[in-house]
Design an enzyme around this catalytic site. Structure first.
Site, PDB file in Angstrom:
ATOM      1  N   HIS A 279      -4.908   0.669 -57.881  1.00 27.22           N
ATOM      2  CA  HIS A 279      -4.864   0.788 -56.419  1.00 27.22           C
ATOM      3  C   HIS A 279      -5.651  -0.324 -55.750  1.00 27.22           C
ATOM      4  O   HIS A 279      -6.722  -0.733 -56.205  1.00 27.22           O
ATOM      5  CB  HIS A 279      -5.294   2.181 -55.958  1.00 27.22           C
ATOM      6  CG  HIS A 279      -6.753   2.495 -56.045  1.00 27.22           C
ATOM      7  ND1 HIS A 279      -7.643   2.188 -55.034  1.00 27.22           N
ATOM      8  CD2 HIS A 279      -7.485   3.126 -56.996  1.00 27.22           C
ATOM      9  CE1 HIS A 279      -8.843   2.619 -55.355  1.00 27.22           C
ATOM     10  NE2 HIS A 279      -8.785   3.181 -56.548  1.00 27.22           N
TER      11      HIS A 279
ATOM     12  N   ASP B 288     -14.377  -0.351 -56.896  1.00 28.61           N
ATOM     13  CA  ASP B 288     -13.340   0.681 -56.834  1.00 28.61           C
ATOM     14  C   ASP B 288     -12.376   0.314 -55.707  1.00 28.61           C
ATOM     15  O   ASP B 288     -12.652   0.568 -54.553  1.00 28.61           O
ATOM     16  CB  ASP B 288     -13.997   2.039 -56.576  1.00 28.61           C
ATOM     17  CG  ASP B 288     -12.998   3.180 -56.447  1.00 28.61           C
ATOM     18  OD1 ASP B 288     -11.818   2.987 -56.809  1.00 28.61           O
ATOM     19  OD2 ASP B 288     -13.405   4.266 -55.985  1.00 28.61           O
TER      20      ASP B 288
ATOM     21  N   GLU C 281      -4.579   5.159 -52.383  1.00 29.60           N
ATOM     22  CA  GLU C 281      -5.087   6.045 -53.433  1.00 29.60           C
ATOM     23  C   GLU C 281      -6.267   6.860 -52.937  1.00 29.60           C
ATOM     24  O   GLU C 281      -6.398   8.050 -53.254  1.00 29.60           O
ATOM     25  CB  GLU C 281      -5.491   5.217 -54.657  1.00 29.60           C
ATOM     26  CG  GLU C 281      -5.841   6.050 -55.900  1.00 29.60           C
ATOM     27  CD  GLU C 281      -7.319   6.428 -56.000  1.00 29.60           C
ATOM     28  OE1 GLU C 281      -7.679   7.190 -56.914  1.00 29.60           O
ATOM     29  OE2 GLU C 281      -8.134   5.987 -55.143  1.00 29.60           O
ATOM     30  N   GLU C 282      -7.125   6.224 -52.154  1.00 30.63           N
ATOM     31  CA  GLU C 282      -8.366   6.867 -51.720  1.00 30.63           C
ATOM     32  C   GLU C 282      -8.139   8.020 -50.747  1.00 30.63           C
ATOM     33  O   GLU C 282      -9.056   8.798 -50.486  1.00 30.63           O
ATOM     34  CB  GLU C 282      -9.305   5.834 -51.080  1.00 30.63           C
ATOM     35  CG  GLU C 282      -9.778   4.726 -52.016  1.00 30.63           C
ATOM     36  CD  GLU C 282     -10.758   5.198 -53.072  1.00 30.63           C
ATOM     37  OE1 GLU C 282     -11.055   6.414 -53.119  1.00 30.63           O
ATOM     38  OE2 GLU C 282     -11.225   4.358 -53.857  1.00 30.63           O
TER      39      GLU C 282
ATOM     40  N   ASP D  80      -8.441   2.029 -63.256  1.00 29.41           N
ATOM     41  CA  ASP D  80      -9.288   2.411 -62.123  1.00 29.41           C
ATOM     42  C   ASP D  80     -10.731   2.444 -62.609  1.00 29.41           C
ATOM     43  O   ASP D  80     -11.015   2.039 -63.737  1.00 29.41           O
ATOM     44  CB  ASP D  80      -8.836   3.771 -61.577  1.00 29.41           C
ATOM     45  CG  ASP D  80      -9.227   4.019 -60.122  1.00 29.41           C
ATOM     46  OD1 ASP D  80     -10.129   3.330 -59.613  1.00 29.41           O
ATOM     47  OD2 ASP D  80      -8.637   4.921 -59.494  1.00 29.41           O
TER      48      ASP D  80
ATOM     49  N   HIS E 216     -18.291   4.479 -54.635  1.00 28.07           N
ATOM     50  CA  HIS E 216     -18.139   4.708 -53.193  1.00 28.07           C
ATOM     51  C   HIS E 216     -19.414   4.366 -52.417  1.00 28.07           C
ATOM     52  O   HIS E 216     -19.683   4.953 -51.362  1.00 28.07           O
ATOM     53  CB  HIS E 216     -17.694   6.139 -52.896  1.00 28.07           C
ATOM     54  CG  HIS E 216     -16.247   6.367 -53.202  1.00 28.07           C
ATOM     55  ND1 HIS E 216     -15.576   7.513 -52.826  1.00 28.07           N
ATOM     56  CD2 HIS E 216     -15.323   5.603 -53.849  1.00 28.07           C
ATOM     57  CE1 HIS E 216     -14.317   7.442 -53.229  1.00 28.07           C
ATOM     58  NE2 HIS E 216     -14.147   6.281 -53.858  1.00 28.07           N
TER      59      HIS E 216
END
Length: 330
Positions: free
Chosen positions: A65, A168, A198-199, A221, A307
C-alpha cells in the site's frame, strides 16, 4: 552500496505527502522508478497502480500500500487555527508538538487548546493546527477544508537503522520496487499492485484483487515489534529478518502461501521470523475474501513505533525482504 541505494529510495518515498485518498504523488514517483522494468502499467479507477510482468505460469499478485496516515482539515476558526480529524490510525499521544505538512508545502504545528492535567483525557477534538495565519481569510489562502497533511519526520540512516515517518508503508513500496528491478526472469505472470486507502479499510487491495483474480497473493507491509521497553510481548524484533505473517486481526494466512515463503527463506538462507499480530490488519485481509477466495500471505518488515513520525526499522530486514520476495515469486 545495497543499503545506500535502498536508503535513497526510502528517503525519496517517505518524503512525499501521500495520505489515504491522496496517493497521486507517491504513485508517480513509483512509476518513474519501474516504468522500464515491466511490460504494462495501468492505474485503475480507485487509484491503484498495477504493473505487470507477463508470463504463462501462475498469476501472482504482489501488493504494497502507498498511503500513509495523516489528518484532514475540518474547520477553520476566525483566528486562522485549523481543526482536524484523523485519516487512518492516528495516535492522539503522538500528535501534540508535532509538525504536519500539506501537499502544497504549507507546514503547521499541532497543539492543545487547554492545559492538560492527565494524558488519559487527551482528545483529538481539542487539538488544533497553527499554520501562522492571523485570520480565517488568511488561512483559506493557504489551505482549505478537506485538505490533508502528513506528519513531518525526515528519513535518517544511523548504522543499520532507518528512522522516518511513513515507513508504513513506503518501506514495503521500496521492497517491491527493488524486487521488480532485480527479478530478471520468471515464467509466472506477476501483478505488482501499489494499493490505495489501506489505512482506512484495505480498500484498494479489494478492488484490485477482484479485477486481477490472481492464483495467489503476497502483500508486503510492516508489522509491530516486541523488542522495546513498552512493547506487548511479541516474537518479532528489528534486525531478526523479515517476518512471515501467520495471522493478524484481518486474516489467517493461507498455509500454502506461508509454506512457500518459509521454504524460499530456508532454501536461500534468508533470516526470517514468524508474525502473529494481535492488533491491526493488512491488505491480505481484503484480498483473501475476494473473487471466491484468494490464497494470501504477507512479508512484514519489523518496525518500531508504527504510526508515529519516528518509525524505526532495520535496513538488513528491508533488504532481506527484497531477497525473500524475489525468491518466492520467481
Amino acid at each position: 552500496m545495497e543499503e545506500e541505494d535502498m536508503f535513497d529510495l526510502l528517503k525519496k518515498f517517505t518524503g512525499i505527502v501521500g495520505v489515504s485518498g491522496n496517493e497521486e504523488e507517491i504513485r508517480e514517483a513509483i512509476i518513474e522508478e519501474i516504468k522500464e522494468c515491466v511490460d504494462e502499467i495501468k492505474v485503475d479507477t480507485l487509484g491503484n497502480l498495477i504493473a505487470v510482468k507477463k508470463g504463462k505460469g501462475k498469476k501472482i499478485m504482489v501488493a504494497a500500500h502507498m498511503d500513509e496516515i495523516g489528518v484532514m482539515v475540518t474547520y477553520i476558526d476566525d483566528k486562522g487555527f485549523l481543526r482536524f480529524s484523523a485519516v487512518g490510525g492516528v495516535s492522539r499521544y503522538d500528535c501534540i508538538g508535532q509538525r504536519v505538512k500539506f501537499k502544497n508545502g504549507v507546514v503547521g504545528a499541532v497543539y492543545y487548546e487547554e492545559k492538560l492535567e492527565d494524558m488519559k483525557n487527551l482528545q483529538l477534538s481539542k487539538m488544533y493546527i497553527d499554520i501562522g495565519a492571523r485570520s480565517r481569510e488568511e488561512a483559506l489562502k493557504m489551505v482549505n477544508i478537506g485538505d490533508v497533511a502528513c506528519f513531518v519526520g525526515d528519513a535518517v540512516l544511523q548504522g543499520d537503522t532507518v528512522i522516518s515517518k511513513a515507513l508504513d508503508n513506503r518501506s514495503g513500496c521500496a521492497v517491491v520496487v527493488k524486487a521488480i528491478k532485480e527479478l530478471k526472469k520468471t515464467d509466472n505472470e506477476i501483478y505488482f499492485v501499489f494499493t490505495v486507502q489501506e489505512e482506512v479499510g484495505l480498500r484498494g487491495a479489494k478492488t484490485a484483487a477482484f479485477s486481477i483474480k490472481p492464483d495467489i497473493a503476497i502483500a508486503v507491509d510492516v508489522t509491530m515489534t516486541g523488542d522495546t521497553p513498552e512493547s506487548h510481548p511479541m516474537e518479532v524484533k528489528c534486525g531478526g529478518g523479515p517476518a512471515i505473517k501467520v495471522k493478524d486481526r484481518s486474516v489467517i494466512c493461507h498455509p500454502e502461501v506461508r509454506k512457500l515463503l518459509e521454504e524460499s527463506a530456508k532454501r536461500n538462507n534468508i533470516p526470517y521470523q514468524l508474525e502473529i499480530l494481535e492488533a491491526g490488519g493488512s491488505d491480505p485481509g481484503s484480498i483473501h475474501l475476494t473473487a471466491g477466495g484468494i490464497p494470501s500471505g504477507a512479508i512484514s518488515i519489523p518496525v518500531r513505533y508504527v504510526h508515529s513520525p519516528v518509525e524505526t526499522a532495520s535496513m538488513s530486514d528491508i533488504n532481506n525482504a527484497v531477497k525473500l520476495l524475489v525468491e518466492a515469486i520467481c
